[in-house]
Structure formats: structure tokens, C-alpha cells
Design a protein around this motif. Structure first.
Motif, PDB file in Angstrom:
ATOM      1  N   ASP A  96      11.013  -3.574   2.487  1.00 18.44           N
ATOM      2  CA  ASP A  96      10.692  -2.677   3.304  1.00 18.44           C
ATOM      3  C   ASP A  96      10.153  -1.847   3.694  1.00 18.44           C
ATOM      4  O   ASP A  96       9.318  -0.212   4.577  1.00 18.44           O
ATOM      5  N   LYS A  97       8.731  -2.196   3.811  1.00 17.05           N
ATOM      6  CA  LYS A  97       7.255  -1.767   3.219  1.00 17.05           C
ATOM      7  C   LYS A  97       6.386  -2.968   4.296  1.00 17.05           C
ATOM      8  O   LYS A  97       6.720  -4.336   4.156  1.00 17.05           O
ATOM      9  N   PRO A  98       5.203  -2.877   4.896  1.00 11.03           N
ATOM     10  CA  PRO A  98       4.786  -3.633   5.057  1.00 11.03           C
ATOM     11  C   PRO A  98       4.380  -4.506   4.498  1.00 11.03           C
ATOM     12  O   PRO A  98       3.773  -3.928   3.654  1.00 11.03           O
ATOM     13  N   LEU A  99       3.240  -5.659   4.709  1.00  9.70           N
ATOM     14  CA  LEU A  99       2.467  -6.059   4.219  1.00  9.70           C
ATOM     15  C   LEU A  99       1.101  -5.693   3.647  1.00  9.70           C
ATOM     16  O   LEU A  99       0.820  -4.877   4.211  1.00  9.70           O
ATOM     17  N   LYS A 100       0.274  -5.796   3.003  1.00  8.73           N
ATOM     18  CA  LYS A 100      -0.590  -4.979   3.047  1.00  8.73           C
ATOM     19  C   LYS A 100      -1.876  -6.116   2.596  1.00  8.73           C
ATOM     20  O   LYS A 100      -2.093  -6.859   2.312  1.00  8.73           O
ATOM     21  N   GLN A 101      -2.580  -5.623   3.000  1.00 10.82           N
ATOM     22  CA  GLN A 101      -3.937  -6.483   2.999  1.00 10.82           C
ATOM     23  C   GLN A 101      -4.372  -7.087   1.059  1.00 10.82           C
ATOM     24  O   GLN A 101      -4.186  -5.760   0.402  1.00 10.82           O
ATOM     25  N   GLY A 102      -4.939  -8.020   1.190  1.00 11.88           N
ATOM     26  CA  GLY A 102      -5.100  -8.972  -0.573  1.00 11.88           C
ATOM     27  C   GLY A 102      -3.852  -8.700   0.080  1.00 11.88           C
ATOM     28  O   GLY A 102      -4.126 -10.380  -1.324  1.00 11.88           O
ATOM     29  N   MET A 103      -2.678  -9.595   0.247  1.00 13.04           N
ATOM     30  CA  MET A 103      -1.954 -10.163  -1.074  1.00 13.04           C
ATOM     31  C   MET A 103      -1.753 -11.353  -0.954  1.00 13.04           C
ATOM     32  O   MET A 103      -2.530 -12.276   0.307  1.00 13.04           O
ATOM     33  N   ARG A 104      -1.304 -12.343  -1.563  1.00  8.57           N
ATOM     34  CA  ARG A 104      -1.168 -13.756  -1.990  1.00  8.57           C
ATOM     35  C   ARG A 104       0.224 -14.418  -1.205  1.00  8.57           C
ATOM     36  O   ARG A 104       1.110 -14.107  -1.760  1.00  8.57           O
TER      37      ARG A 104
ATOM     38  N   ASP B 158       1.367  -6.258  11.463  1.00  6.86           N
ATOM     39  CA  ASP B 158       1.844  -4.955  11.343  1.00  6.86           C
ATOM     40  C   ASP B 158       1.678  -4.538   9.830  1.00  6.86           C
ATOM     41  O   ASP B 158       1.547  -4.306   9.310  1.00  6.86           O
ATOM     42  N   VAL B 159       0.171  -4.937   9.423  1.00  9.19           N
ATOM     43  CA  VAL B 159       0.058  -4.924   7.892  1.00  9.19           C
ATOM     44  C   VAL B 159      -1.295  -3.822   7.784  1.00  9.19           C
ATOM     45  O   VAL B 159      -2.451  -3.598   8.193  1.00  9.19           O
TER      46      VAL B 159
END
Length: 324
Positions: free
Chosen positions: A240-248, A318-319
Motif C-alpha cells: 500500500d506504499k510506493p517504492l523508496k530509494q535504497g530498496m533492494r 513513483d519512487v
């Protein structure tokens, strides 16, 4: 934010600005070269960004509609819709002589240009303007560059996200104050040239989203070592949330977009391309989650979230920025 007074706009408007705009949104079956448009909307605006009219159409993609859970358009809904070749002339009339405006304009332009190429026509578009680039030029105080965030900044209410007509309306309403702010400050608009595309693949219709073959090796670029991701890992992806920078992000199995290109897009978005799956992996992307590959087996054992390529392609648009 102070906007130009409507009574003085005509006298003070920058002469170098375009004389009209076509705000466009398209929904598609995915992001690959052989993916298709399933709906399109155009809001025509005059030189000052005022709405002249709008137009919307469904398009029969002649294949599986892709991520129905995102755009809501099923095969049954699209079955009686016109083919792109049948709406190309009307679409052209809406675009002709105007700057194409879109949120992440490169994506919309490439999808449109390839559809025109399939129809053996050329879109009458010479320039495009990305509202993400314009927001950055204006240094708008946005926590991210999602369309909903830009809309909220200008008090525009989004009613149906990923509906082409509503997304185009929202963008048109958010573009006008952005355009006026740029004119008031004397900002040069981030216009880019639109060149016709021909490197599309007229492949047979695919029966389902989940079983897709990747393009041949070397179809885009040779593999190379990428620099390390500069952002810390914020943890696992939540649906229910966007991807976030740093995710593997790890990949397994065939993909319709060339793997090298898909990994490039991942790295450019500020995500870490993982070569294996561990407890630290944020997300696994695979079109065959039931396969017994080591990555899918480990992902299920660790409880790592899994999405298919089509869903991941939309998430990449939409990161969210890294914390701090």
C-alpha cells in the motif's frame, strides 16, 4: 505563490512560449516496446494554459490488457473499443501544432510514437514538456514528484488515479499554475524534441501478463558494472506504499523489457539492483512466481514481497525519495 494577473497576462506573456498545449495521459498494458495503449485522453490548452476542450477514448490493444488492477480496463471492456489505427486521425487532430505535456513525458511519448509507427503514421508532435521537469525547474517544495503530490500542491483533487481522463484533467489543472509561475519568473520551459520511433516490436498477441519472453541479448546495450546505490536500505516494500530509494530489488526469470534496461531503470530510480535474494531483499520481480528458481524459493521462505513485471513497471514511475 504569486500568479500572473489575468488582466496583464496577454501583455506580459513570454513571446518564446508555445502557442498551445496538448496535455496527454495514456494507460497501457505495460512498459515494454511491444506493449500497447488501452486508453488515451487529451486536454487541449491555449497559450496561457486555459482549457479549450478535452477528448477520451478506449483503445483495443489486440492482446492481454496487462495490469487490470491498476487501470481497471478488462478484456471484456476493451473488446469493442476501436483499434489505435482507427483513432489515430482524431488523436492527431488533438495533438497537431501543440506541445505534448505529460507527467513523465518520455513514457507517454514513446508509447504514442510506437502506436503511430504500427499504424504506419507519424504523430504530429514536435516538442514535449514533462511536468516533473517543470516542477524541478520551478523548485516546487514537493516531497516527491507523483502526480497526486503535484496536484495537491495546487489544490487539485484527484478522483480516479490511473484513469486516463481524470489523470489528464488533474495534470491540466496543475499545469496551468505551473506555467504561470514559470512565465512570471521568466523560466525557460524544459522543452524537448519529439522524434518518431520505429524500434517497436510487432509481436503476436500474448495470452497473459505472466509469461513473457525477454528480447534477444544485446538488443539494447552490453552489460556493465553499475555504481553502488548511494541510499541506505529502508526495508521491505509494502503493497500500500510506493517504492523508496535504497530498496533492494531482485529479478528472476524472463522479462519483456530487456533485463539490462530494466535494471538500468531500477538503478536510475535510486534503487539497489540485487543479484540474489536474502533477508534484506525488499522486493522480488518475477513473471513466474510459481517457478522453483532459487530466488523465488528464497523469497517465499523469507517472506519477501513478490510482484510481476507489469506491476513493477508502474511502481517505478513513483519512487519515493530516501529519508533524510
Amino acid at each position: 505563490m504569486t500568479m500572473l494577473d489575468d488582466r496583464t497576462t496577454a501583455a506580459t506573456w513570454p513571446a518564446a512560449y508555445p502557442r498551445g498545449y496538448a496535455v496527454v495521459d495514456v494507460e497501457t498494458t505495460g512498459l515494454a516496446r511491444d506493449d500497447r495503449i488501452v486508453s488515451a485522453a487529451v486536454y487541449r490548452l491555449d497559450a496561457q494554459g486555459d482549457v479549450e476542450d478535452h477528448w477520451y477514448t478506449l483503445v483495443n490493444p489486440e492482446r492481454d490488457p496487462g495490469p487490470v488492477w491498476i487501470h481497471g480496463l478488462t478484456s471484456e471492456v476493451l473488446e469493442g473499443a476501436p483499434l489505435f489505427a482507427q483513432i489515430a486521425e482524431e488523436f492527431s487532430a488533438r495533438l497537431d501544432g501543440r506541445v505534448l505535456v505529460a507527467h513523465n513525458a518520455m513514457f507517454d511519448w514513446q508509447m504514442i510514437a510506437r502506436e503511430y509507427a504500427r499504424a504506419e503514421r507519424t504523430a504530429p508532435v514536435r516538442q514535449r514538456l514533462c511536468t516533473i521537469a517543470l516542477a524541478k525547474e520551478l523548485a516546487l517544495p514537493l516531497p516527491n514528484h507523483k502526480l497526486a503530490t503535484l496536484a495537491a500542491h495546487f489544490g487539485v483533487v484527484q478522483q480516479r488515479a490511473h484513469d486516463a481522463l481524470d489523470d489528464a484533467r488533474v495534470l491540466a489543472e496543475a499545469f496551468r499554475p505551473s506555467l504561470h509561475a514559470a512565465a512570471e519568473r521568466g523560466v525557460r520551459l524544459p522543452l524537448l524534441e519529439c522524434r518518431p520511433l520505429t524500434e517497436w516490436a510487432a509481436s503476436p498477441a500474448r495470452p497473459a501478463v505472466g509469461r513473457q519472453s525477454s528480447y534477444g541479448a544485446g538488443s539494447w546495450r552490453p552489460s556493465r558494472k553499475r555504481p553502488a546505490c548511494p541510499y541506505p536500505n529502508p526495508g521491505r516494500y509494502e503493497s500500500d506504499k510506493p517504492l523508496k530509494q535504497g530498496m533492494r530489488v531482485a529479478f528472476s526469470g524472463d522479462t519483456s523489457v530487456d533485463r539490462e534496461l530494466l535494471e538500468d531503470r531500477t538503478a536510475e530510480a535510486g534503487l539497489h539492483v540485487a543479484t540474489s535474494v536474502s533477508r534484506l531483499t525488499s522486493l522480488l520481480v518475477t513473471n513466474d512466481p510459481d517457478s522453483a528458481t532459487s530466488k523465488t524459493v528464497k523469497a517465499k521462505a523469507f517472506g519477501t514481497p513478490i510482484v510481476d513485471e507489469a506491476a513493477y513497471a508502474h511502481l517505478l514511475r513513483d519512487v519515493a525519495p530516501a529519508d533524510g
